[in-house]
Design an enzyme around this catalytic site. Structure first.
Site, PDB file in Angstrom:
ATOM      1  N   TYR A   1       0.849  -1.196   0.000  1.00 36.85           N
ATOM      2  CA  TYR A   1       0.000   0.000   0.000  1.00 36.85           C
ATOM      3  C   TYR A   1       0.883   1.245   0.000  1.00 36.85           C
ATOM      4  CZ  TYR A   1      -3.026   3.726   1.643  1.00 36.85           C
ATOM      5  OH  TYR A   1      -3.697   4.912   1.748  1.00 36.85           O
TER       6      TYR A   1
ATOM      7  N   GLU B   1      -3.542   7.450  -3.978  1.00 40.70           N
ATOM      8  CA  GLU B   1      -3.310   6.160  -3.327  1.00 40.70           C
ATOM      9  C   GLU B   1      -3.132   5.049  -4.370  1.00 40.70           C
ATOM     10  OE1 GLU B   1      -6.006   5.007   0.210  1.00 40.70           O
ATOM     11  OE2 GLU B   1      -6.735   3.794  -1.451  1.00 40.70           O
TER      12      GLU B   1
END
Ligand code: GDP
Ligand code: MN
Length: 376
Positions: A101, A189
């Site tokens: 992530y 993101e």
């Protein structure tokens, strides 16, 4: 303003980032054709502004063009978090060795961009934060210098032990920072940033939110807006030139000026009420804006009362009064309207309102208390 995954990926690609290929389509037949072009094994992904598409059944792997078309038929038209899927993104299936992530957002407290990375990617970062917070690594960026190469590498080595993968990840992280800054994003993101068995690192998902206040100077970004994906009230407010933010309470607020709108909401809360919205009709003198504001407020079923708080300066009280009278004539309003106005053309406004059967106070305290009382 949120971008779709395919738009965010385009943004990342133009920053030079390694992103998996993909094409969007709106029909199962078009998906079949794309799948044939990609060699048959593809992933079909719902394009909606919502996380957790995987869990909702909006991300499906297909072994053949026929299966891809069948997945598309199931996903198109599906509702995810109340949003209807109108397009899917088709990409060749990647063989995933690991999922990480990487995210960057505006940290209001630190007044700077904040990176968050985790070797535990693929799942929601909120879930990692709740169950395994030490797996998340944070780094604040000094906006005067930008993200330094050693910082990007430090973040990357939180994700991959292998130096070859870490170097690629550092490049992706720097490119993400550039895309974030240059697009006026409040959040960008990649989840997951994958590595393949062959040692390649690339983004296979992308999420970007743009700060609406950045759009006026970035027409290229502004045109990425998908009007079908935002709520009716948001779209209507934007068209009417009103600043509107939906909230959870039941006191509908219609105020001129952002500062007075904030003060009004504070006072509603002070007297035990909950504002249903922030709404600033701005400094102009246009009854149409008032009508649009009332339409937006009354379209929210939780609204129990409409509170007007107008300080007439450039905004003339009589124009607001005309707007209120016009709106009540045009639309059925089944909640009480409470009005406080003072300033430019106040007397004329009171006459206009009185003729239509409305009373208007001058004390902000009294009128807000009245509104809170009526909201129950
Ligand atoms: P999200 O659920 O909306 O975040 O959609 P993602 O694009 O992140 O996909 C969810 C999950 O599906 C990923 O974390 C992967 O585990 C899986 N996935 C997505 N694309 C691929 C792919 O190309 N190959 C494989 N093997 N899995 C994939
Ligand atoms: Mn994802």
């Amino acid at each position: 303003m949120n971008l779709h995954e395919y738009q965010a990926k385009e943004l990342f690609r133009s920053a030079g980032m390694a992103v998996n290929p993909g094409e969007v389509a709106g029909t199962p037949e078009a998906v079949r054709t794309l799948a044939e072009g990609f060699g048959g094994r593809v992933v079909v992904k719902a394009q909606v502004h919502s996380g957790g598409r995987g869990k909702a059944g909006g991300v499906r792997l297909a072994g053949s063009p026929d299966e891809a078309a069948a997945h598309a038929a199931a996903i198109l038209g599906m509702e995810i978090s109340g949003l209807t899927v109108e397009r899917v993104l088709v990409s060749p299936i990647e063989d995933i060795a690991s999922e990480a992530y990487v995210g960057v957002l505006v940290d209001r407290e630190g007044q700077c961009p904040l990176f968050m990375v985790s070797a535990e990617g693929g799942i929601d970062i909120e879930e990692v934060a709740a169950t395994n917070p030490e797996a998340i690594h944070r780094l604040r960026v000094d906006p005067r210098y930008g993200l330094m190469p050693h910082q990007a590498y430090w973040l990357a080595t939180r994700l991959f032990d292998d130096p070859r993968r870490a170097r690629q990840a550092a490049r992706v992280i720097s490119q993400l920072y550039n895309a974030f800054v240059n697009s006026g994003a409040s959040m960008a993101e990649i989840n997951p940033l994958i590595s393949t068995a062959g040692g390649e690192v690339k983004a296979i998902d992308a999420k970007v939110s743009i700060d609406d206040n950045e759009l006026f100077r970035r027409p290229g970004v502004a045109e990425l807006r998908d009007p079908g994906s935002e709520s009716g009230a948001d779209a209507q407010a934007r068209e009417a030139g009103l600043s509107f933010v939906k909230l959870d309470g039941n006191v509908g607020c219609c105020v001129n000026g952002a500062g007075l709108a904030m003060a009004t909401m504070d006072l509603v809360k002070y007297y035990g009420g909950e504002p249903a919205n922030f709404l600033d009709i701005g400094g102009s003198s246009n009854p149409d804006k008032v009508v649009a504001a009332i339409e937006i407020i009354t379209s929210d079923p939780s609204v129990e009362v409409i509170l007007f708080n107008i300080f007439g300066g450039i905004t003339r009280c009589d124009d607001v009064a005309r707007g209120i009278v016009e709106a009540t004539g045009r639309i059925d309003i089944d909640v009480p309207i409470v009005i406080r106005l003072t300033g430019t053309n106040e007397d004329l406004a009171r006459t206009i309102l009185a003729d239509a059967g409305f009373a208007a106070g001058t004390s902000m305290d009294e009128v807000v208390q009245e509104a809170v009382r009526l909201a129950g």
